[in-house]
Structure formats: C-alpha cells, structure tokens
Design a protein around this motif. Structure first.
Motif, PDB file in Angstrom:
ATOM      1  N   CYS A  22       0.832  -1.209   0.000  1.00  0.00           N
ATOM      2  CA  CYS A  22       0.000   0.000   0.000  1.00  0.00           C
ATOM      3  C   CYS A  22       0.865   1.257   0.000  1.00  0.00           C
ATOM      4  O   CYS A  22       0.579   2.216  -0.743  1.00  0.00           O
ATOM      5  N   ARG A  23       1.902   1.257   0.801  1.00  0.00           N
ATOM      6  CA  ARG A  23       2.803   2.420   0.813  1.00  0.00           C
ATOM      7  C   ARG A  23       3.481   2.594  -0.533  1.00  0.00           C
ATOM      8  O   ARG A  23       3.609   3.719  -1.053  1.00  0.00           O
ATOM      9  N   ALA A  24       3.885   1.491  -1.126  1.00  0.00           N
ATOM     10  CA  ALA A  24       4.617   1.551  -2.391  1.00  0.00           C
ATOM     11  C   ALA A  24       3.750   2.100  -3.518  1.00  0.00           C
ATOM     12  O   ALA A  24       4.196   2.968  -4.284  1.00  0.00           O
ATOM     13  N   ILE A  25       2.506   1.630  -3.629  1.00  0.00           N
ATOM     14  CA  ILE A  25       1.685   2.110  -4.749  1.00  0.00           C
ATOM     15  C   ILE A  25       1.295   3.568  -4.570  1.00  0.00           C
ATOM     16  O   ILE A  25       1.225   4.319  -5.555  1.00  0.00           O
ATOM     17  N   GLU A  26       1.084   3.993  -3.332  1.00  0.00           N
ATOM     18  CA  GLU A  26       0.801   5.416  -3.122  1.00  0.00           C
ATOM     19  C   GLU A  26       2.032   6.264  -3.429  1.00  0.00           C
ATOM     20  O   GLU A  26       1.920   7.317  -4.080  1.00  0.00           O
ATOM     21  N   ASP A  27       3.183   5.814  -2.987  1.00  0.00           N
ATOM     22  CA  ASP A  27       4.418   6.559  -3.266  1.00  0.00           C
ATOM     23  C   ASP A  27       4.671   6.654  -4.768  1.00  0.00           C
ATOM     24  O   ASP A  27       5.301   7.605  -5.248  1.00  0.00           O
ATOM     25  N   GLN A  28       4.180   5.667  -5.507  1.00  0.00           N
ATOM     26  CA  GLN A  28       4.398   5.618  -6.952  1.00  0.00           C
ATOM     27  C   GLN A  28       3.256   6.251  -7.753  1.00  0.00           C
ATOM     28  O   GLN A  28       3.215   6.115  -8.974  1.00  0.00           O
ATOM     29  N   GLY A  29       2.341   6.934  -7.066  1.00  0.00           N
ATOM     30  CA  GLY A  29       1.361   7.726  -7.782  1.00  0.00           C
ATOM     31  C   GLY A  29      -0.077   7.266  -7.751  1.00  0.00           C
ATOM     32  O   GLY A  29      -0.935   7.880  -8.399  1.00  0.00           O
ATOM     33  N   ALA A  30      -0.389   6.206  -7.007  1.00  0.00           N
ATOM     34  CA  ALA A  30      -1.785   5.774  -6.922  1.00  0.00           C
ATOM     35  C   ALA A  30      -2.615   6.837  -6.214  1.00  0.00           C
ATOM     36  O   ALA A  30      -2.180   7.447  -5.239  1.00  0.00           O
ATOM     37  N   ILE A  67      -9.904   1.229 -11.846  1.00  0.00           N
ATOM     38  CA  ILE A  67      -9.416   0.230 -10.897  1.00  0.00           C
ATOM     39  C   ILE A  67      -8.584  -0.770 -11.688  1.00  0.00           C
ATOM     40  O   ILE A  67      -9.078  -1.394 -12.629  1.00  0.00           O
ATOM     41  N   ALA A  68      -7.338  -0.895 -11.321  1.00  0.00           N
ATOM     42  CA  ALA A  68      -6.419  -1.755 -12.060  1.00  0.00           C
ATOM     43  C   ALA A  68      -5.709  -2.693 -11.107  1.00  0.00           C
ATOM     44  O   ALA A  68      -5.170  -2.261 -10.086  1.00  0.00           O
ATOM     45  N   GLY A  69      -5.725  -3.969 -11.446  1.00  0.00           N
ATOM     46  CA  GLY A  69      -5.030  -4.967 -10.645  1.00  0.00           C
ATOM     47  C   GLY A  69      -3.695  -5.312 -11.249  1.00  0.00           C
ATOM     48  O   GLY A  69      -2.677  -4.674 -10.975  1.00  0.00           O
ATOM     49  N   SER A  70      -3.701  -6.312 -12.108  1.00  0.00           N
ATOM     50  CA  SER A  70      -2.445  -6.753 -12.715  1.00  0.00           C
ATOM     51  C   SER A  70      -1.783  -5.653 -13.527  1.00  0.00           C
ATOM     52  O   SER A  70      -0.548  -5.562 -13.570  1.00  0.00           O
ATOM     53  N   ALA A  71      -2.567  -4.766 -14.152  1.00  0.00           N
ATOM     54  CA  ALA A  71      -1.973  -3.700 -14.956  1.00  0.00           C
ATOM     55  C   ALA A  71      -1.195  -2.714 -14.103  1.00  0.00           C
ATOM     56  O   ALA A  71      -0.271  -2.056 -14.598  1.00  0.00           O
ATOM     57  N   ALA A  72      -1.553  -2.595 -12.828  1.00  0.00           N
ATOM     58  CA  ALA A  72      -0.826  -1.691 -11.926  1.00  0.00           C
ATOM     59  C   ALA A  72       0.366  -2.376 -11.266  1.00  0.00           C
ATOM     60  O   ALA A  72       1.412  -1.749 -11.052  1.00  0.00           O
ATOM     61  N   PHE A  73       0.216  -3.656 -10.941  1.00  0.00           N
ATOM     62  CA  PHE A  73       1.241  -4.338 -10.144  1.00  0.00           C
ATOM     63  C   PHE A  73       2.240  -5.157 -10.964  1.00  0.00           C
ATOM     64  O   PHE A  73       3.251  -5.598 -10.428  1.00  0.00           O
ATOM     65  N   LYS A  74       1.984  -5.358 -12.240  1.00  0.00           N
ATOM     66  CA  LYS A  74       2.825  -6.263 -13.027  1.00  0.00           C
ATOM     67  C   LYS A  74       4.285  -5.808 -13.041  1.00  0.00           C
ATOM     68  O   LYS A  74       4.591  -4.623 -13.174  1.00  0.00           O
ATOM     69  N   GLY A  75       5.162  -6.775 -12.854  1.00  0.00           N
ATOM     70  CA  GLY A  75       6.596  -6.522 -12.966  1.00  0.00           C
ATOM     71  C   GLY A  75       7.245  -5.828 -11.793  1.00  0.00           C
ATOM     72  O   GLY A  75       8.453  -5.576 -11.809  1.00  0.00           O
ATOM     73  N   GLY A  76       6.466  -5.529 -10.749  1.00  0.00           N
ATOM     74  CA  GLY A  76       7.023  -4.799  -9.612  1.00  0.00           C
ATOM     75  C   GLY A  76       6.931  -5.583  -8.315  1.00  0.00           C
ATOM     76  O   GLY A  76       6.389  -6.682  -8.265  1.00  0.00           O
ATOM     77  N   SER A  77       7.460  -4.989  -7.274  1.00  0.00           N
ATOM     78  CA  SER A  77       7.401  -5.553  -5.926  1.00  0.00           C
ATOM     79  C   SER A  77       7.752  -4.438  -4.954  1.00  0.00           C
ATOM     80  O   SER A  77       8.139  -3.339  -5.368  1.00  0.00           O
ATOM     81  N   VAL A  78       7.646  -4.735  -3.669  1.00  0.00           N
ATOM     82  CA  VAL A  78       7.995  -3.701  -2.696  1.00  0.00           C
ATOM     83  C   VAL A  78       9.486  -3.380  -2.740  1.00  0.00           C
ATOM     84  O   VAL A  78       9.901  -2.291  -2.329  1.00  0.00           O
TER      85      VAL A  78
END
Length: 226
Positions: free
Chosen positions: A24-32, A196-207
């Motif tokens: 959650c912190r990572a996606i917000e920091d990255q612009g969610a 609302i995006a699942g795999s399209a937002a998280f693909k290829g990344g990690s914390v």
C-alpha cells in the motif's frame, strides 16, 4: 470529462498478500490516487479474500483514500465493522440484497462515503432511484470474483448511460476489471473517472522494486487522458 481528474486505484487483490502494508505504501508513493480493496465472501462471488481485520491492519499504511468494494451478501451486518476499520468508501452491490436504499443510508450514517456496484448483467436503470444517495458508481467490466479477466466491451454503453444519468451530481464512476492501457482510454471516453487496475498496476514490480508500479500507473494515466 476533461475537467474531471482521472484517478488510478490499484487493487490490492494483485498485491503480495504477505506484505500488504508495504504494498500500500509503495503504490501510493508511486502515484496511486486510491487504494482499492476487494472484499469477497465465497458466497456472493466465487472467491474469498479479506475482511474488516485486514482493512484495519492496512489503514495506517494508506495516506489517501481506502476504497472498499464489498462483494458480499448480506452487506448490512458488516457496515459498522468496515467503517470502524477505516474505509473511506464502502461500495455495495445492487444484487447483494433487497434493500439497496437502506444499505446506502446505513453506510452514510456510519460516516463513510457510499458506493453502488453493478454486475455486467445489471442495467444502469437499477441505480436510477439511488443517485442522490451515492458518491461512487462502480461498473463491473468483468464478472466479479477473480482478477486477470478480460474486459467486457459492452459495459462501456452502461458507463455512457450512467454518466448521462448522473448529470451534474458529484458522483465518481469507476470501471473495475480488465482495465489496462488499451481499455483505460475507452473507459474515460465513455465517462468513467476512476480506473481500478489490478495486474496492470502491479505487473513486474514488488515492494523491493516499486519503480515498476510507478511506470504502470503513469502508463495507465497517460493512456487514459490521451
């Protein structure tokens, strides 16, 4: 729609379940813009995910909006628990019970912004008489229950119809399911402003490699706004 800012709401259904707080912190920091939480009960939809305890656990890790999508039936007995867990938005399905009006009133009374969701076979007219009770309308662009499904093109007509019905009311319209850089601009053109995006937002990344989340979110936003 040009005056309405597009919001990207990654669904943590596609995140690492073992590290939700950091995700959650990572996606917000990255612009969610919002964090979308898919609650499923194995009854209303054919999957089980998480409940109020998970929402309460991740709430301290979310600076912005926690958008909680209740794919459960019944809804009313759990409104208080999700409100106490820190949900900013609680979205109930039209199809989840016989008293949608009362459910939405109860969500508002609990101090949470009410949303209403429509499954693919449910017409836009199903929410015509509750528009003054909601802040969010969620159009399911896949059949709810699992991530990674293909976008249902026919739902774009429903988004257009809802945008016309909403008029000048301050109501967000979400597209949920199969949203990627191809479908995102079509959703926005039809009248959606929350993607609302699942795999399209998280693909290829990690914390440990969150930059991919940022690239994904920027790509979705760029595609959406053209």
């Amino acid at each position: 729609m040009s005056a309405r800012a597009i919001k990207i709401a990654p669904s943590i259904l596609s995140a690492d379940f073992a590290d939700f707080g950091a995700e959650c912190r990572a996606i917000e920091d990255q612009g969610a813009d919002w964090v979308h939480v898919d609650v499923m009960d194995g009854h209303f939809v054919p999957n089980i995910t998480f409940g109020p305890a998970t929402c309460a656990a991740i709430r301290p890790h979310i600076k912005g909006t926690m958008d909680v999508h209740l794919m459960i039936a019944p809804v009313d007995p759990y409104i208080a628990a999700f409100a106490e867990a820190g949900a900013d938005i609680l979205t109930a399905h039209v199809e989840a019970g016989p008293h949608l009006h009362r459910t939405l009133q109860a969500i508002r009374a609990a101090g949470v912004r009410p949303g209403v969701a429509l499954n693919p076979a449910t017409p836009a007219s199903a929410v015509a008489h509750v528009l003054d009770l909601v802040d969010v309308i969620c159009v399911m662009t896949v059949n709810p229950g699992f991530g990674g499904q293909a976008f249902i093109d026919g739902q774009l007509d429903k988004v257009r119809e809802l945008r016309a019905m909403v008029g000048d009311r301050d109501i967000h319209i979400e597209c949920d399911g199969g949203v990627d850089t191809t479908s995102a601009p079509r959703c926005v053109a039809a009248g959606a402003d929350v993607l609302i995006a699942g795999s399209a937002a998280f693909k290829g990344g990690s914390v440990t490699e969150p930059d991919a989340y940022g690239r994904n979110i920027r790509a979705l936003r760029d595609a959406a706004v053209g």
